[in-house]
Design a protein around this motif. Structure first.
Motif, PDB file in Angstrom:
ATOM      1  N   VAL A 141      -0.549  10.714  -3.581  1.00  0.00           N
ATOM      2  CA  VAL A 141       0.246   9.789  -3.571  1.00  0.00           C
ATOM      3  C   VAL A 141       0.050   8.983  -2.254  1.00  0.00           C
ATOM      4  O   VAL A 141       1.268   7.713  -2.497  1.00  0.00           O
ATOM      5  N   ASN A 142      -0.848   8.736  -1.467  1.00  0.00           N
ATOM      6  CA  ASN A 142      -0.934   8.102  -0.822  1.00  0.00           C
ATOM      7  C   ASN A 142      -2.449   7.026  -0.324  1.00  0.00           C
ATOM      8  O   ASN A 142      -2.342   6.752   0.547  1.00  0.00           O
ATOM      9  N   GLU A 143      -2.909   7.159  -1.544  1.00  0.00           N
ATOM     10  CA  GLU A 143      -3.851   6.755  -1.749  1.00  0.00           C
ATOM     11  C   GLU A 143      -3.474   5.343  -2.270  1.00  0.00           C
ATOM     12  O   GLU A 143      -2.702   5.318  -2.886  1.00  0.00           O
ATOM     13  N   ALA A 162      14.720   7.483  -2.460  1.00  0.00           N
ATOM     14  CA  ALA A 162      13.931   5.876  -2.008  1.00  0.00           C
ATOM     15  C   ALA A 162      13.190   7.102  -1.482  1.00  0.00           C
ATOM     16  O   ALA A 162      12.454   8.281  -1.098  1.00  0.00           O
ATOM     17  N   TRP A 163      11.602   5.770  -1.821  1.00  0.00           N
ATOM     18  CA  TRP A 163      10.319   5.968  -1.403  1.00  0.00           C
ATOM     19  C   TRP A 163       9.685   5.071  -0.794  1.00  0.00           C
ATOM     20  O   TRP A 163      10.361   3.883  -0.195  1.00  0.00           O
ATOM     21  N   ARG A 164       8.498   4.904   0.150  1.00  0.00           N
ATOM     22  CA  ARG A 164       8.226   4.236   0.852  1.00  0.00           C
ATOM     23  C   ARG A 164       6.602   3.367   0.813  1.00  0.00           C
ATOM     24  O   ARG A 164       5.403   3.634   0.053  1.00  0.00           O
ATOM     25  N   ARG A 165       6.849   2.218   1.187  1.00  0.00           N
ATOM     26  CA  ARG A 165       5.562   2.051   1.217  1.00  0.00           C
ATOM     27  C   ARG A 165       5.487   0.366   2.494  1.00  0.00           C
ATOM     28  O   ARG A 165       6.008   0.453   3.667  1.00  0.00           O
ATOM     29  N   GLU A 166       4.063   0.555   2.811  1.00  0.00           N
ATOM     30  CA  GLU A 166       3.522  -0.953   3.512  1.00  0.00           C
ATOM     31  C   GLU A 166       3.168  -2.480   3.354  1.00  0.00           C
ATOM     32  O   GLU A 166       1.925  -2.051   2.476  1.00  0.00           O
ATOM     33  N   SER A 226       0.894  -0.929   0.183  1.00  0.00           N
ATOM     34  CA  SER A 226      -0.340  -0.476   0.289  1.00  0.00           C
ATOM     35  C   SER A 226       1.326   1.483  -0.073  1.00  0.00           C
ATOM     36  O   SER A 226       1.835   0.999   1.013  1.00  0.00           O
ATOM     37  N   ALA A 227      -0.399   2.217  -0.200  1.00  0.00           N
ATOM     38  CA  ALA A 227       0.811   3.764  -0.327  1.00  0.00           C
ATOM     39  C   ALA A 227       1.121   4.755   0.890  1.00  0.00           C
ATOM     40  O   ALA A 227       0.963   5.391   0.831  1.00  0.00           O
TER      41      ALA A 227
END
Ligand code: HEM
Length: 439
Positions: free
Chosen positions: A108-110, A315-319, A77-78
């Motif tokens: 960007v976080n959906e 760098a970028w993030r995800r869960e 997930s973003a």
């Protein structure tokens, strides 16, 4: 790696044992990492391409193939992409409350399915090729006038005097911020990378939150104005698309304000840093700079190689939303993942001789600097046009500029946004090739 004052979380997986060298030493806030993360990236890809960093509380992913997988795989997930790494201190929260800031989710976080529907609408309303083409003369005019400001001086800081302001002004122009408001809106465009991806001190965090709060108030006013009096700008177009039958439930007024807020943040520091990284790389590789000055048709390739070689988003993030794998490494549900896009862009499996800066590299555009898959940067065409115009104008008017000797480059201590704080250059103005540029 050297120690810094950063205070990373201790969290899930901290008891995982044994911890490899690379995992134990990984510190994206350390001075030597900030100076040259690529040395660490090379080690990570070779020694342990997917590892858990106990100090950060994140799984760290370094190979091109694995980074692409994470971007594409619905199991990631973003939702956490722009959540501040450091919890907000009470003083920072107070600033946001004072501004009545209600920052909801934004593209960007959906995640799908909502993200897919909203992205389609936003892309069409806000960032169509026709709109970007329409703003191109404005970018050229801004670039020209900023170069006019220093060309006869013989020296400049290409960040403060050039790359910092223009991307913000372009974003304002696209959003329809009236000229008389630009000075006010500009004041709020702070270095937010530290806020979201770093460990600012409480005072730094409070100040950055105060700037965000002020910009939120401004964005709210601007959206209200456009709701009552639409013109031909991104925000007005988004409002028009939202008002079309069938789209009313897709979002609300608050979403418009959040979109305006994030649009500036998405398009500003990213492009500033990409420009500064690119100019540094070109001036440090004089043969490449000379080739570009001699042949402007090399500009598009140079832009791609800059994005690959010295990415402004490293760098970028995800869960993880479920138990899953990256390559053959098991990843538990709710694990937080840091994908090293900068490392993927130097992966020798994809880019032969990755540490060589070559503006004629044929597959440079396989870089992941803009992400990949469903969240691929919507502003990429705009960023490419901006960077291209900057290079065209600087090579034409200042082919003889040199990096100032003896300068040390400093970088904001954060995991994701990378670009020098300053880039000092000098030249002999009496040798300026354009006669009108001479003192
Ligand atoms: C060199 C400059 C830029 C870089 C390196 C960059 C990088 C990125 C990255 C890494 C993402 C996240 C991708 C993901 O989650 O998979 C992103 C998303 C996004 N960027 Fe950019 N960006 C740049 C310039 C811009 C500009 C100029 C704009 C607009 C004015 C913009 C608007 C956006 C938007 C709206 C998203 C969210 C897309 C979505 O989640 O669907 N970016 N960008």
């Amino acid at each position: 790696m050297t120690e810094t004052s950063a205070e990373p979380h201790r969290s899930q997986g901290a008891g995982k044992c044994p911890v490899s060298h690379i995992a134990a030493e990984f510190n994206p806030f350390a001075d030597d990492y900030l100076q040259d993360p690529y040395a660490v990236f090379t080690r990570a890809r070779a020694e342990e391409p997917v590892f858990f960093s106990p100090s950060l509380g994140y799984w760290v992913v370094s190979r091109h193939e694995d980074v692409r997988q994470v971007f594409q795989d619905p199991a990631f997930s973003a939702s956490i992409s722009i959540t501040p790494l450091k919890e907000l201190c009470p003083a920072a929260v107070d600033e946001l409350v004072k501004a009545e800031m209600v920052m909801g989710p934004s593209l960007v976080n959906e995640d799908p399915p909502l993200h897919t529907k909203r992205r389609r609408l936003i892309q069409k309303a806000m960032i169509s090729p026709a709109r970007i083409e329409a703003v191109t003369p404005r970018i050229r005019a801004l670039t020209t006038s900023y170069i006019d400001g220093f060309v006869r001086r013989g020296h400049a800081d290409l960040v403060a005097d050039f790359a910092w302001e223009i991307p913000a002004l372009v974003a304002f122009a696209l959003m329809g911020v009236p000229d008389e408001d630009v000075e006010r809106a500009k004041e709020f465009a702070g270095r937010l990378a530290l806020f979201t991806w770093g460990y600012p001190s409480e005072e730094e965090q409070r100040k950055l939150a105060a700037g965000m709060g002020q910009y939120w108030i401004y964005a709210k006013e601007h959206v209200k104005r456009r709701l009552e009096d639409p013109t031909d700008d991104y925000i007005s177009n988004l409002i028009a698309a939202w008002r079309k039958p069938g789209n009313e439930d897709l979002f609300d007024e608050n979403y418009l304000v959040t979109t305006m807020m994030n649009f500036l943040f998405a398009g500003h520091e990213t492009t500033t840093n990409a420009t500064a990284n690119g100019l540094r790389a070109l001036l440090e590789h004089r043969d490449q700079w000379a080739a570009l000055c001699a042949d402007p048709s090399l500009v598009p390739g140079a832009v791609e190689e800059i994005l690959r070689f010295s990415s402004s988003v490293v760098a970028w993030r995800r869960e993880a939303t479920e138990d899953t794998h990256i390559g053959d490494v098991p990843i538990p549900a709710q694990a937080k993942v840091l994908v090293l896009t900068g490392s993927a862009n130097h992966d020798e499996e994809v880019f032969p001789e990755p540490e060589r800066f070559d503006i004629t590299r044929t597959n440079a555009d396989e870089h992941l600097a803009f992400g990949f898959g469903r969240h691929l940067c919507l502003g990429a065409p705009l960023a490419r046009i901006e960077m291209g115009i900057f290079l065209e104008e600087l090579t034409r008017r200042l082919p003889h500029m040199q990096l100032a000797e003896g300068q040390t480059f400093t970088y904001s201590p954060n995991t994701s946004f990378r670009g020098p704080d300053h880039l000092f250059v000098g030249w002999d103005p009496s040798q300026n090739p354009v006669p009108e540029d001479r003192p």
